[in-house]
Design a protein around this motif. Structure first.
Motif, short mmCIF file in Angstrom:
data_model
loop_
_atom_site.label_atom_id
_atom_site.label_comp_id
_atom_site.label_asym_id
_atom_site.label_seq_id
_atom_site.Cartn_x
_atom_site.Cartn_y
_atom_site.Cartn_z
N GLY A 179 -15.59 -62.87 28.91
CA GLY A 179 -15.73 -61.55 28.31
C GLY A 179 -14.68 -60.58 28.80
N ASN A 181 -11.69 -61.36 29.83
CA ASN A 181 -10.41 -61.74 29.22
C ASN A 181 -10.28 -61.19 27.80
OD1 ASN A 181 -9.77 -63.11 31.55
ND2 ASN A 181 -10.31 -65.12 30.75
N ARG A 182 -11.39 -61.23 27.05
CA ARG A 182 -11.34 -60.72 25.67
C ARG A 182 -11.11 -59.21 25.66
NH1 ARG A 182 -15.53 -64.62 24.95
NH2 ARG A 182 -17.12 -63.05 25.36
N ARG A 185 -7.52 -58.36 26.59
CA ARG A 185 -6.58 -58.63 25.48
C ARG A 185 -6.55 -57.48 24.48
NH1 ARG A 185 -6.82 -61.31 20.48
NH2 ARG A 185 -4.89 -62.43 19.96
N LYS A 186 -7.72 -56.92 24.20
CA LYS A 186 -7.78 -55.80 23.26
C LYS A 186 -7.20 -54.53 23.88
CE LYS A 186 -11.77 -57.59 20.73
NZ LYS A 186 -13.19 -57.38 20.36
N GLY A 520 -8.85 -65.89 25.79
CA GLY A 520 -9.17 -64.47 25.65
C GLY A 520 -9.39 -64.03 24.22
N ASP A 521 -8.75 -64.71 23.25
CA ASP A 521 -8.92 -64.33 21.85
C ASP A 521 -10.11 -65.02 21.21
OD1 ASP A 521 -8.02 -66.91 21.75
OD2 ASP A 521 -6.26 -66.50 20.50
N GLY A 522 -10.91 -65.75 22.01
CA GLY A 522 -12.09 -66.43 21.48
C GLY A 522 -11.84 -67.83 20.99
#
Length: 562
Positions: A179, A181-182, A185-186, A520-522
């Protein structure tokens, strides 16, 4: 006391507390009158275990208590002694006396109290039918209830946690990392002062998350010394059963490793010790004739290496015979020219299913199963194994294992639209792929690195991706079986902490893939098993050192980045 004994005592103490708690619960259950015979058997087994462990540690007081209690419990099981409340109270007092001895040992007291001797005498009297003496146990139990509990309530300095709970904590930390990492990234795409402030705050959250991850990881780490020393009895008994003499030596037992790694490798280590005794250590007469100590030595050595743990299991026995192994390889048709193979490649064939040079099978060895089990178990935890041996001098197995199975440091690489993760402990460097090193679209080739021909494998071709490779490709230099090899990829995406997810049934038998992770992007990325991948592919190339470097590509350009 020396350090190894201290480690063994710590392990014994933790187990002793658990056993005494189990005995106490069972004794209280006896008074309900339900399943009396089964409960008595449970008490007897636990008491026997405690007595044996205490005796092996040289703790005579605890051993004497256990022996006297065993006699009483055995008489109860046979019906020679009636089960009455005074007898149960006396056995409970025995548990209290044992706890006091354990507490004194934990405090490091050299002179232990002798109060347990009175309990031993009363147990012996009760065994002979002197129930009147046992009546005094009621008063002793009452004193214990009013005096000892308050002291015990403040004496807890450590607790034992089930591995399943630690596994769940590691999983939750892994989800938290994904979570994080995601979100990171944003936030990288956020603009303005708000974006900068959020990124600063995220750095603090990132630090706390990493500290939490390290704390959970540290809680799972245990020293290998006590684990290794549990095999001292195993080595002795196996050697005796096979007409040998052998001792176990432990080196650097303070090295710590994830308890999950230990549990997954436990059976494999038993196989290796059995093979060292059955196929390595010679009979005492043969060792004397060769000028050796009649008692052979098996050494377990542990050290931190390349972000993991390096184990070495060595014996000073007969070693492995190239001639016998090569003859067996020819007879089974496993290789057309085994005599031409270097030692490490020839010896690695003993890990093949069904391979054995034993003349006959026994309950100890000779069925050709043990070493295959070892290799599969090592590979299942992303480890590697390599054999070195000299005939007449002994055999050494070098095993590289990860420190933990929950997370790894990984290098993310791109091939087309897909992403893969290479464990960072295998990565030595990164560089540009020299022009002409691989034919256009070809899967294999050579490049020169530091004056040596380096075999390369293009993952795009190996994994059968469609389309031509990009104009500029990158090479990840990895360690493989004591040498180096190159994995050619399209792009390098960077390093980072990777949360390992188990593979589904569809991918578990795919060679070269050891796990998966969520980026990170899922998106999902596969984790490469470098040794399994290269071991299968590079056999077709042959040893790089034997090739003419003049036919290889020019030296690699670019600096190392690993």
């Amino acid at each position: 006391m020396d350090s190894p004994r201290d480690e063994l005592l710590q392990t014994f103490m933790a187990e002793a507390h658990e056993i005494l708690d189990e005995i106490e619960r069972a004794l209280l259950q006896l008074e309900t009158g339900r399943n009396v015979h089964d409960v008595l058997q449970r008490v007897f087994r636990a008491t026997h275990t405690l007595k044996g462990s205490a005796g092996s540690m040289g703790l005579g007081g605890l051993s004497d208590l256990g022996h006297a209690a065993e006699d009483v419990i055995e008489a109860l099981c046979r019906g020679d002694l009636p089960l009455t409340m005074p007898v149960v109270s006396l056995l409970l007092e025995t548990v209290d006396a044992a706890r006091r001895l354990v507490a004194e040992i934990e405090k490091g007291q050299v002179e232990l109290s002798t109060s347990h001797r009175e309990v031993v005498a009363r147990l012996q009297e009760a065994r002979r039918g002197g129930l009147e003496a046992a009546e005094d146990a009621r008063a002793a139990s009452a004193r214990r209830a009013t005096e000892d509990d308050a002291e015990g309530a403040t004496s807890i300095k450590s607790i034992r946690v089930a591995v399943e709970k630690l596994d769940h904590m590691a999983d939750l930390v892994g989800e938290l990392t994904l979570g994080r990492n995601r979100i990171a990234r944003k936030l990288r795409a956020a603009r303005g002062e708000a974006g900068a402030a959020l990124r600063d705050e995220m750095e603090e959250q990132d630090r706390l998350c990493k500290e939490l991850e390290e704390a959970v990881r540290a809680a799972r780490m245990v020293p290998v010394g006590p684990w290794f020393r549990h095999y001292e009895r195993t080595v002795r008994d196996l050697a005796h059963a096979h007409g040998r003499q052998a001792r176990l030596a432990v080196v650097h037992g303070d090295v710590e490793v994830d308890t999950a790694v230990i549990e997954r490798f436990r059976d494999a280590l038993t196989h290796l010790l059995r093979n060292a005794i059955c196929h390595g250590i010679e009979a005492p007469e043969a060792r004397r004739a060769a000028g050796k100590d009649p008692c052979g030595t098996i050494t377990l050595h542990a050290a931190h290496e390349r972000g993991g743990i390096a184990l070495r299991i060595a014996d000073d026995g007969a070693g492995m015979s190239r001639e016998r192994i090569a003859a067996r390889v020819r007879a089974q048709g496993r290789h057309p020219a085994p005599d031409a193979l270097p030692d490490h490649e020839l010896f690695s064939l003993v890990f093949e299913p069904g391979f054995s040079t034993a003349a006959e099978s026994s309950h100890l060895a000779g069925r050709g199963m043990g070493m295959d089990v070892v290799r599969r178990r090592v590979e299942s935890i992303q480890g590697t194994i390599r054999i070195e041996s000299r005939e007449g001098r002994g055999t050494s197995l070098s095993i590289q294992l990860p420190l933990t199975l929950a997370t790894i440091e990984g290098l993310s690489v791109g091939i087309g639209d897909e992403r893969y993760v290479i464990p960072l402990r295998s990565v030595l460097a990164c560089c540009d792929l020299p022009r002409g090193a691989l034919a256009h679209g070809g899967a294999q080739g050579l490049m020169v690195r530091r004056g040596r021909a380096l075999p390369c494998v293009r993952l795009r071709a190996l994994f059968r991706f469609g389309g031509p490779p990009p104009p500029e490709e990158r090479v990840v230099i990895v360690a493989h079986e004591g040498s180096e090899a190159g994995l050619v990829v399209d792009t390098l995406d960077g390093e980072g902490r990777t949360v390992v997810k188990p593979l589904g049934q569809l991918f578990r038998r795919v060679p070269g893939i050891s796990g998966s992770t969520i980026l990170g992007d899922g998106s999902v990325a596969m984790i490469l098993d470098v040794d399994a991948l290269l071991g299968r592919v590079l056999r077709e190339l042959g040893p790089a050192d034997a090739l003419d470097e003049g036919t290889a590509a020019p030296a690699a350009a670019g600096g190392s980045a690993g």
